[in-house]
Design a protein around this motif. Structure first.
Motif, mmCIF file in Angstrom:
data_model
loop_
_atom_site.group_PDB
_atom_site.id
_atom_site.type_symbol
_atom_site.label_atom_id
_atom_site.label_comp_id
_atom_site.label_asym_id
_atom_site.label_seq_id
_atom_site.Cartn_x
_atom_site.Cartn_y
_atom_site.Cartn_z
ATOM 1 N N VAL A 50 -43.519 -34.548 56.162
ATOM 2 C CA VAL A 50 -42.446 -33.472 56.010
ATOM 3 C C VAL A 50 -42.149 -33.205 54.565
ATOM 4 N N THR A 51 -42.232 -34.585 53.776
ATOM 5 C CA THR A 51 -42.090 -34.470 52.347
ATOM 6 C C THR A 51 -43.234 -34.595 51.687
ATOM 7 N N LEU A 52 -43.310 -34.417 50.302
ATOM 8 C CA LEU A 52 -44.563 -34.437 49.558
ATOM 9 C C LEU A 52 -44.764 -36.238 49.059
ATOM 10 N N PRO A 53 -45.731 -36.929 49.447
ATOM 11 C CA PRO A 53 -45.940 -38.226 49.182
ATOM 12 C C PRO A 53 -45.946 -38.553 47.437
ATOM 13 N N VAL A 143 -46.023 -29.069 50.582
ATOM 14 C CA VAL A 143 -46.736 -29.523 51.776
ATOM 15 C C VAL A 143 -46.938 -28.545 52.812
ATOM 16 N N LEU A 144 -48.380 -28.536 53.253
ATOM 17 C CA LEU A 144 -48.654 -27.616 54.306
ATOM 18 C C LEU A 144 -47.907 -27.995 55.702
ATOM 19 N N VAL A 152 -44.205 -19.973 57.661
ATOM 20 C CA VAL A 152 -45.029 -21.002 56.857
ATOM 21 C C VAL A 152 -43.861 -21.262 55.876
ATOM 22 N N THR A 153 -44.122 -22.598 55.228
ATOM 23 C CA THR A 153 -43.401 -22.973 53.976
ATOM 24 C C THR A 153 -44.505 -23.528 53.266
ATOM 25 N N LEU A 154 -45.021 -22.832 52.153
ATOM 26 C CA LEU A 154 -45.867 -23.227 51.045
ATOM 27 C C LEU A 154 -45.436 -23.163 49.589
ATOM 28 N N SER A 155 -46.188 -22.627 48.792
ATOM 29 C CA SER A 155 -45.742 -22.754 47.338
ATOM 30 C C SER A 155 -44.708 -21.812 47.051
ATOM 31 N N ASP A 202 -50.368 -29.743 49.288
ATOM 32 C CA ASP A 202 -50.978 -30.785 49.932
ATOM 33 C C ASP A 202 -51.200 -30.489 51.445
ATOM 34 N N ALA A 203 -52.396 -30.297 51.483
ATOM 35 C CA ALA A 203 -52.916 -29.704 53.146
ATOM 36 C C ALA A 203 -53.674 -31.045 53.645
ATOM 37 N N SER A 204 -53.386 -32.403 53.151
ATOM 38 C CA SER A 204 -54.160 -33.467 53.619
ATOM 39 C C SER A 204 -54.123 -33.707 55.177
ATOM 40 N N VAL A 205 -52.849 -33.427 55.574
ATOM 41 C CA VAL A 205 -52.486 -33.419 57.212
ATOM 42 C C VAL A 205 -51.951 -32.255 57.539
ATOM 43 N N GLY A 206 -50.553 -31.812 57.153
ATOM 44 C CA GLY A 206 -50.112 -30.392 57.364
ATOM 45 C C GLY A 206 -49.255 -30.751 58.866
#
Length: 266
Positions: A50-53, A143-144, A152-155, A202-206
């Protein structure tokens, strides 16, 4: 050479974030900055994705320090109704990151403001934004995530966190709730006033269904997206979520105005 958008395979933040910056051609640009403001997605105190690590920002700080002597600021204006930004920094470990690396943490909800005006904007012909955004090189590190209102919520959507509650909280709800009305036009116009100089996702998971949790992407997207064109970066992010950027209102509005969603011609 700087590139509008680069997709890097995710293996770890320590490895993949610097590689994403290299792929985007960011080193020379970052080297020329005096102050770099990192805007993470810390909408509330929920854990990643949900948040950026904090590990993602740590990797970015390390990569910046490897090519630039710029002052680095981590700045956010959380949207949570009950928690203030400093508490969220503390809960998610950003205070420890700041102490370890000598970073300044800035609460954008309380920062000094400047009024900007653009009569061509129909929703916000004037807008109040923190002065520090106008005096820094801004990296939006999103975060993706899918979003219930904005698709979508992106940059570009991440930049809503910069808006002050003193002007954009309505009805006792989320601290940026004014933007929920005509959300696509609002995101577009906010970014007309101040779009990110460098966009990272960060699209490591999404999160595939909702920005506040529920279902992670299955399989995980396993990418870090980076580039100097937030429209191209967000179009790539939408594709990773299985969406056509043409169906996402704020990306469609921004295409050809704030950047290019995809390469044309050639």
């Amino acid at each position: 050479m700087p590139r509008p958008c680069h997709l890097e395979k995710f293996t770890s933040y320590e490895r993949s974030v610097p590689r994403a910056l290299k792929g985007a051609g960011a080193a020379k640009v970052l080297a020329g900055q005096r102050r770099i403001l990192i805007k993470p997605n810390l909408v509330n105190a929920s854990p990643p994705p949900v948040t950026l690590p904090v590990e993602a920002v740590e990797a970015l700080v390390g990569a910046i320090r490897g090519c630039s002597d710029a002052e680095i600021v981590v700045a956010e204006g959380a949207g949570d109704l009950h928690l203030e930004t400093p508490a969220i920094f503390r809960i998610l470990g950003y205070d420890r990151l700041a102490a370890a690396y000598g970073l300044e943490l800035v609460d954008l909800n309380e920062a000094p403001l400047k009024e900007l005006k653009d009569p061509s904007c129909t929703v916000y012909p004037s807008m109040f934004l923190p002065e520090i955004l106008l005096e820094s090189y801004v990296i939006s590190f999103a975060v993706l995530k899918a979003h219930s209102l904005a698709d979508v919520t992106l940059s570009m959507k991440n930049m809503i966190g910069c808006a002050p509650p003193s002007h954009y909280q309505q009805g006792g709800h989320w601290k940026k709730s004014a933007f929920h009305s005509r959300i696509h036009e609002s995101i577009f116009e906010l970014n007309r006033y101040r779009k990110p100089d460098l966009a990272i996702i960060d699209a490591s998971v999404g999160l595939a269904e909702h920005h506040l949790g529920v279902a992670p992407c299955d399989p995980p997207a396993r990418k870090i997206v980076a580039g100097f064109d937030p429209v191209a970066v967000d179009a790539a992010g939408a594709r990773l979520l299985g969406s056509d950027w043409r169906q996402v209102g704020h990306i469609r509005l921004a295409d050809g105005v704030l950047g290019e969603a995809e390469v044309r011609g050639g």
